[in-house]
Design an enzyme around this catalytic site. Structure first.
Site, PDB file in Angstrom:
ATOM      1  N   ASP A 114       0.801  -1.236   0.000  1.00  0.00           N
ATOM      2  CA  ASP A 114       0.000   0.000   0.000  1.00  0.00           C
ATOM      3  C   ASP A 114       0.829   1.279   0.000  1.00  0.00           C
ATOM      4  OD1 ASP A 114       0.919  -0.089   2.639  1.00  0.00           O
ATOM      5  OD2 ASP A 114      -0.877   0.900   3.379  1.00  0.00           O
ATOM      6  N   GLU A 115       2.066   1.193  -0.460  1.00  0.00           N
ATOM      7  CA  GLU A 115       2.934   2.376  -0.450  1.00  0.00           C
ATOM      8  C   GLU A 115       3.780   2.421  -1.702  1.00  0.00           C
ATOM      9  OE1 GLU A 115       5.615   2.976   3.220  1.00  0.00           O
ATOM     10  OE2 GLU A 115       4.819   0.937   3.304  1.00  0.00           O
TER      11      GLU A 115
HETATM   12 MG   LIG Z   1      -0.469   2.443   4.770  1.00  0.00          MG
END
Ligand SMILES: [Mg+2]
Length: 416
Positions: A114-115
């Site tokens: 998620d990055e």
């Molecule tokens: Mg995150």
């Protein structure tokens, strides 16, 4: 329309962005079940060995953090909603997020599910200044996926990551080059990625608690406290770090080695020692966001006979479970040769940045769980200390024995 300011050199544009989804797994669950809106929701295993993999913001306001034992989370919020992880669903959302980033910015470096880091300096003519590009990315993700994200921006990837954490939730913070040192000065040293509890403690011993105080310490004292990373941290504190995308793999290997005063004579004892070492090496890999293709076992007997054996892995990994399997197999093959062991070492070589190997192959039904569990355990070790959480049996502790949760090290820090 978005004219370049001619005086500004490209390295002074805060165009290194760090985009991080907010409470990612929990946000996906709340989005898919709007009835969960506003409730303390965690994603993770509900059993006695369960660990929080992600916590919604309402859960965080109750003191719940990722990597916390589920029993502790339950005590903090008796009305806790525990949702079992749906890795496939998160991967789907993650893939779409990365597609959106790639549609706006050519230079994207995914660093976890998620990055991502982005270099948006080349996208300015089309899309405007970093501030506008950050807003565009966050808006598009919100519109297409109905998920919140935050962005930090800087001339340095390390500072961008710190800024995104400060921007959370659902915010953005672009730090201009000239304001970098002032932005960092009041922050605790622990916000710097790679400054763990040990480094925090050694800095505290020389009177350093904030990043600003690092600038007042003579380089020699800083080197004693931080070791080889001291110059890099000093540059960061001074606001002069310009490290952008494309993480370089500096070390060709990571490993650990130990010599014993008394020889090990029992094969099981050796197996246990090298198992612990493999875990340690895996942790070093994960800290460095690296994966290894090869694992090496080195053994020396008291007469100096040294055996070095290696195994090539079918997939590059940072999994302790995988490394353990391989070093134990190597040991089983060699144990008949060495009856007394004076020294043993485990080393991982042929390293690659984790992001260059798509996350997916580790996220199969079986290994997806190790990745989350081991990542959660790394965080628990960082946060609660090494004794509070260890594998398997100790995770089954009774609730009363669960580690006490003090003030969280860095509440802004976001995890999936
Ligand atoms: Mg995150």
């Amino acid at each position: 329309m978005h004219a370049r300011t001619g005086a500004e050199s490209s390295s002074e544009i805060p165009g290194i962005l760090h985009l991080d989804m907010d409470a990612f797994f929990a946000s996906v669950e709340v989005r898919d079940d709007p009835g969960l809106q506003g409730l303390p929701v965690v994603v993770g295993g509900a059993g006695t060995r369960g660990v929080v993999a992600a916590a919604s913001y309402p859960a965080r306001t109750r003191g719940i953090r990722s990597a916390m034992p589920m029993a502790t989370a339950r005590r903090l919020a008796p009305d806790l909603v525990i949702v079992p992880p749906r890795i496939a669903r998160y991967r789907e959302a993650s893939a779409r997020v990365m597609e959106i980033l790639g549609s706006v910015v050519a230079e994207v470096e995914q660093i976890s599910i998620d990055e991502a880091f982005l270099d948006v300096r080349g996208a300015r003519r089309l899309f405007g200044e970093p501030q506008q590009i950050a807003a565009l990315l966050r808006r598009t993700i919100r519109e297409e996926l109905d998920l919140p994200s935050s962005v930090g921006g800087s001339v340095s990837r390390a500072v961008a990551k710190i800024a995104s954490a400060r921007a959370k939730p659902d915010g953005q913070l672009i730090v201009p080059a000239a304001g970098t040192a002032d932005f960092l000065a009041p922050l605790p040293v622990s916000v710097v990625s790679g400054i763990g509890p040990k480094a925090v403690a050694s800095l505290e011993r020389i009177g350093v608690r904030t990043i600003g105080q690092i600038r007042e310490i003579p380089p020699s004292a800083l080197a004693r406290a931080l070791g080889p990373r001291a110059p890099e941290i000093a540059r960061l504190a001074a606001g002069s770090d310009r490290t952008g995308l494309g993480r370089r793999v500096r070390d060709k290997s990571v490993g650990t080695e130990r010599t014993w005063d008394e020889d090990l004579t029992d094969a099981d004892q050796v197996r246990r020692r090298i198992t612990v070492m493999a875990d340690d090496v895996a942790r070093q890999l994960r800290r460095g966001e690296l994966v290894a293709r090869t694992v090496v076992l080195k053994l020396r007997s008291p007469d100096g006979t040294t055996i070095t054996r290696s195994a090539t892995l079918d997939q590059p990994t940072a999994s302790g479970e995988r490394l353990r399997e391989h070093v134990v197999a190597l040991w089983e093959r060699e144990s008949h040769r060495l009856h007394r062991i004076r020294l043993a070492g485990v080393r991982a070589t042929h390293l690659e940045p984790e992001a260059s190997t798509p996350y997916q192959h580790e996220l199969t039904a079986r290994s997806g769980q190790w990745r989350d569990l081991e990542a959660a355990m790394d965080r628990a070790v960082d946060r609660f200390g090494t004794t509070s959480l260890s594998r398997g049996s100790t995770l089954q502790r009774a609730p009363e024995e669960a580690p006490r949760v003090g003030s969280p090290a860095s509440p802004d820090q976001d995890r999936p």
